[in-house]
Design a protein around this motif. Structure first.
Motif, mmCIF file in Angstrom:
data_model
loop_
_atom_site.group_PDB
_atom_site.id
_atom_site.type_symbol
_atom_site.label_atom_id
_atom_site.label_comp_id
_atom_site.label_asym_id
_atom_site.label_seq_id
_atom_site.Cartn_x
_atom_site.Cartn_y
_atom_site.Cartn_z
ATOM 1 N N THR A 39 0.929 -1.143 -0.104
ATOM 2 C CA THR A 39 0.192 -0.049 -0.060
ATOM 3 C C THR A 39 0.992 1.095 -0.050
ATOM 4 O O THR A 39 2.070 1.153 0.439
ATOM 5 C CB THR A 39 -0.937 0.057 1.239
ATOM 6 O OG1 THR A 39 -0.211 0.202 2.396
ATOM 7 C CG2 THR A 39 -1.815 -1.286 1.282
ATOM 8 N N VAL A 58 2.095 5.988 -7.914
ATOM 9 C CA VAL A 58 0.971 5.056 -8.499
ATOM 10 C C VAL A 58 1.126 3.687 -8.154
ATOM 11 O O VAL A 58 2.324 3.286 -7.752
ATOM 12 C CB VAL A 58 1.012 5.149 -10.022
ATOM 13 C CG1 VAL A 58 0.121 4.418 -10.911
ATOM 14 C CG2 VAL A 58 1.024 6.475 -10.710
ATOM 15 N N GLU A 117 -1.433 0.197 -8.638
ATOM 16 C CA GLU A 117 -2.485 -0.466 -8.805
ATOM 17 C C GLU A 117 -2.135 -1.863 -8.133
ATOM 18 O O GLU A 117 -1.510 -2.703 -9.009
ATOM 19 C CB GLU A 117 -2.660 -0.492 -10.366
ATOM 20 C CG GLU A 117 -3.058 0.802 -10.906
ATOM 21 C CD GLU A 117 -3.133 0.675 -12.536
ATOM 22 O OE1 GLU A 117 -2.673 0.041 -13.212
ATOM 23 O OE2 GLU A 117 -3.516 2.059 -13.047
ATOM 24 N N ARG A 118 -2.844 -2.284 -7.206
ATOM 25 C CA ARG A 118 -2.704 -3.419 -6.591
ATOM 26 C C ARG A 118 -3.506 -4.767 -6.946
ATOM 27 O O ARG A 118 -4.332 -5.377 -6.640
ATOM 28 C CB ARG A 118 -3.438 -3.155 -5.070
ATOM 29 C CG ARG A 118 -2.563 -1.972 -4.269
ATOM 30 C CD ARG A 118 -3.203 -1.806 -3.046
ATOM 31 N NE ARG A 118 -2.886 -2.713 -2.051
ATOM 32 C CZ ARG A 118 -3.523 -3.340 -1.258
ATOM 33 N NH1 ARG A 118 -5.150 -2.879 -1.127
ATOM 34 N NH2 ARG A 118 -3.194 -4.399 -0.462
ATOM 35 N N ARG A 119 -2.683 -4.906 -8.204
ATOM 36 C CA ARG A 119 -3.252 -6.279 -8.781
ATOM 37 C C ARG A 119 -2.103 -6.665 -9.837
ATOM 38 O O ARG A 119 -1.355 -5.757 -10.346
ATOM 39 C CB ARG A 119 -4.608 -6.070 -9.546
ATOM 40 C CG ARG A 119 -4.338 -4.903 -10.677
ATOM 41 C CD ARG A 119 -5.697 -4.660 -11.482
ATOM 42 N NE ARG A 119 -5.546 -3.619 -12.204
ATOM 43 C CZ ARG A 119 -5.053 -3.271 -13.343
ATOM 44 N NH1 ARG A 119 -4.454 -4.568 -13.935
ATOM 45 N NH2 ARG A 119 -4.629 -2.251 -14.372
ATOM 46 N N GLY A 166 -0.798 -4.490 -12.996
ATOM 47 C CA GLY A 166 -0.939 -2.840 -12.304
ATOM 48 C C GLY A 166 0.145 -2.007 -12.379
ATOM 49 O O GLY A 166 1.320 -2.618 -12.502
ATOM 50 N N VAL A 221 2.817 0.826 -11.372
ATOM 51 C CA VAL A 221 3.583 1.182 -10.246
ATOM 52 C C VAL A 221 4.438 2.110 -10.389
ATOM 53 O O VAL A 221 5.329 2.087 -11.456
ATOM 54 C CB VAL A 221 4.232 -0.030 -9.444
ATOM 55 C CG1 VAL A 221 5.082 -0.732 -10.339
ATOM 56 C CG2 VAL A 221 4.801 0.467 -8.044
ATOM 57 N N GLU A 246 5.469 -2.216 -13.468
ATOM 58 C CA GLU A 246 4.173 -2.828 -13.299
ATOM 59 C C GLU A 246 4.267 -4.206 -12.320
ATOM 60 O O GLU A 246 5.483 -4.398 -11.871
ATOM 61 C CB GLU A 246 3.617 -3.663 -14.409
ATOM 62 C CG GLU A 246 4.360 -4.802 -15.174
ATOM 63 C CD GLU A 246 3.772 -5.320 -16.269
ATOM 64 O OE1 GLU A 246 2.805 -6.110 -16.005
ATOM 65 O OE2 GLU A 246 4.407 -5.386 -17.142
ATOM 66 N N TRP A 282 1.334 -11.300 -8.005
ATOM 67 C CA TRP A 282 0.563 -10.722 -6.970
ATOM 68 C C TRP A 282 -0.254 -11.802 -6.333
ATOM 69 O O TRP A 282 -1.123 -12.313 -6.873
ATOM 70 C CB TRP A 282 -0.504 -9.676 -7.267
ATOM 71 C CG TRP A 282 -1.167 -9.335 -6.238
ATOM 72 C CD1 TRP A 282 -2.528 -9.474 -5.866
ATOM 73 C CD2 TRP A 282 -1.027 -7.994 -5.451
ATOM 74 N NE1 TRP A 282 -3.160 -8.671 -4.939
ATOM 75 C CE2 TRP A 282 -1.988 -7.521 -4.808
ATOM 76 C CE3 TRP A 282 -0.063 -6.800 -5.512
ATOM 77 C CZ2 TRP A 282 -2.144 -6.623 -3.702
ATOM 78 C CZ3 TRP A 282 0.041 -5.797 -4.640
ATOM 79 C CH2 TRP A 282 -1.023 -5.691 -3.738
ATOM 80 N N TYR A 334 7.465 -6.322 -8.102
ATOM 81 C CA TYR A 334 7.419 -5.129 -9.056
ATOM 82 C C TYR A 334 8.431 -5.247 -9.792
ATOM 83 O O TYR A 334 9.581 -5.483 -9.452
ATOM 84 C CB TYR A 334 7.340 -4.005 -8.198
ATOM 85 C CG TYR A 334 6.448 -3.746 -6.802
ATOM 86 C CD1 TYR A 334 5.007 -3.790 -7.234
ATOM 87 C CD2 TYR A 334 6.913 -3.682 -5.627
ATOM 88 C CE1 TYR A 334 4.064 -3.593 -6.202
ATOM 89 C CE2 TYR A 334 5.900 -3.661 -4.338
ATOM 90 C CZ TYR A 334 4.533 -3.650 -4.784
ATOM 91 O OH TYR A 334 3.690 -3.398 -3.757
#
Length: 167
Positions: free
Chosen positions: A38, A51, A53-55, A58, A60, A74, A78, A86
């Motif tokens: 988070t 940025v 996007e927690r998926r 997504g 980053v 990205e 996950w 990441y």
């Protein structure tokens, strides 16, 4: 004693490295997960997530608050409360794999696969070690005070890693 021990590194071809840490923390993985996934959690010990996007797949963007370095990429793995990865410009693949130990302790198996010179390898070993010490403090309720951060501890760690040679 700190849960962060010295890391290992291994070459992965010309100018490529795999850095490994194994970090033991006295916190359940459910408590640890938000610190890795988070924006609020990452800011306490690593970087601002401009940025996130927690998926899987997504976007980053992480901005290191101690150096000003910004990287984008990205989310390439996950698995909720177990694995987050990441893959970002400059820092390459950054993977956190959480393994519970009992009900109140977790091992973080960390990998960073990246390009760079041997000097950059030492910089990164020291940097990750420093950040994992900050994570330990953040978990204990003492988030990083970025305006007061200095490179003193990082410099000590870098000298220590340099003294080991290619560990």
């Amino acid at each position: 004693m700190s849960p962060v021990s010295h890391a290992t590194s291994e070459p992965r071809g010309e100018g490529r490295w795999l850095l490994r840490f194994e970090v033991h923390v006295p916190y359940a993985y459910e408590s640890l997960w938000p610190f890795l996934t988070t924006g609020d959690g990452l800011r306490t010990w690593l970087a601002a997530a401009d940025v996130l996007e927690r998926r899987l797949g997504g976007a980053v963007t992480l901005r290191w608050l101690n150096s000003g370095t910004t990287v984008s990429g990205e989310v390439t793995a996950w698995d909720t409360e177990r694995v987050v990865e990441y893959t970002v410009s400059e820092h390459g693949r950054i993977r956190f794999h959480l393994e519970p130990v009992g009900t109140d302790s977790t091992v973080i198996r960390f990998l960073n696969e990246r390009a760079g010179s041997d000097a950059e390898r030492l910089d990164c070993l020291a940097g990750w070690h420093d950040h994992f010490e900050m994570l330990e403090a953040a978990l204990a309720g003492h988030p990083a005070d970025w305006p007061s951060w200095t490179d003193t501890r990082w410099s000590e760690l870098r000298a220590s890693y340099a003294s080991f040679g290619r560990s």
